[in-house]
Design a protein around this motif. Sequence first.
Motif: not given
Lengths: 263, 263
Positions: B62, B52-53, A55-56, B59-60, B49, A88-89, A59-60, A253-256, A240, A93, B240, B254, B56-57, A85
Amino acid sequence: MAFSRSSSVSFCTFLLFAVFINPAISSRISSFVKLPVAVDEFLLSSTASYCESWRLSVETNNAGPWKVVPSKCVRSIRTYYNQGQFDKDYIIVANYALAYAKTVKIGGDGKDAWVFDIDETLLSNLEYYAAHGYGSEPYNSKAFNEWVLKGTAPGFDASFKLFKGLKKLGFTIILLTGRDEGQRAITEKNLQDAGYSGWEYLLLRGEEDQGKAAAKYKSEQRSRMVKKGYKLHGNTGDQWSDLQGFALADRSFKVPNPMYYIG
Amino acid sequence: MAFSRSSSVSFCTFLLFAVFINPAISSRISSFVKLPVAVDEFLLSSTASYCESWRLSVETNNAGPWKVVPSKCVRSIRTYYNQGQFDKDYIIVANYALAYAKTVKIGGDGKDAWVFDIDETLLSNLEYYAAHGYGSEPYNSKAFNEWVLKGTAPGFDASFKLFKGLKKLGFTIILLTGRDEGQRAITEKNLQDAGYSGWEYLLLRGEEDQGKAAAKYKSEQRSRMVKKGYKLHGNTGDQWSDLQGFALADRSFKVPNPMYYIG
């Protein structure tokens, strides 16, 4: 007995191989062999860990183009959405996007703009994907278009917060979607029913955009907006290809979205 | 008794607020109030949690520019490294990079190149960061430079696999680091001691590069390589700013790094 013990040792060696070397095998084992609960949980946790890495990568954008969610990760994707989750992610963002938006000086000319993608950014098609293997089935344009024409996709708490917050700050909202021009009416209705209003443009694929790669089509559309004098301060999308190419916004801004890839 | 019950209800309301509204508060509560194990675990899981969010922000990209790891996420970052998820995440990046590299047609002229960053890409400074709060302390250039001069940073299993695999496929390896020219000798020695060899260039910041933003400095260096005739097929970095700007490689990878940000 000696034979039995030897088989058992071999099976354990195989299991160790499966778990440590190849997570793909480990998830298959647990689907056809009845294992002690502790071992089963260990295999599942190994698969969960692999799916977290996958998943990472998605997302990247490290994964590059990909077709479907690996079948062993369907459970993990379902859990990602259903246990909150994902929400929350997305909220984080939205919070980062709003924090940045507040630093932008808004002129009085209406030219300070923010670009939004629609599917999986403003509208959630999770109901459709939940019924189609959470992205593990190949894309079915006929079935997906039927879903779009229902016009019942809801929004996200995070996208409402961001959309409304940006409007309040004075940004001009530009919606830029890969949906076809023929879906304009149902898309407008769906957006309004979901709770969105007050966008300035809804840009869809016209005749001349058919067959264009998403990043090219979206870059061209953004470029037209720039030529009209808009300053693209921000861009929000789950792909992307929403965020790369040319005529980029100052911040993207990348939405998951671990369910599908659009190149 | 009535008073006590009322306090208890208030405390529960406060707890609910802490958990659902503000994860920052929830982690602080568990540090100064002795809570029942189930509640404590719930608060921790809420913090995990959130972290984790947050990761992800980061790593992307965001999150945009950020200074330090939030103090409530130190535990989660430590676990991320020490329980192996980081290594799994990096191995998948290396696997995707190699899968892509195998699709590149290598000419016989030595011009097919791959760019690597060094710190947190080829060499791990985890030992340093573990002793400095896993990124939760502000950057200390003096202490970090002392660490660099020790020259004892190890490599990563994933980076060895990728580096060696690319060399075997015939790529020319270009190392491009934000380290100073004055650190060339120790950097070469550290890389060799760690197990790397056979790179074509090691590009460090010269006098003229001092004070330049990382993305600008690195873009300029890549541009010089392109002008020398190199085709930059791939680029691997944990920031980045390694992967954005101009003279970009065809594919960027990345590497995860939730400990620090370089703009």
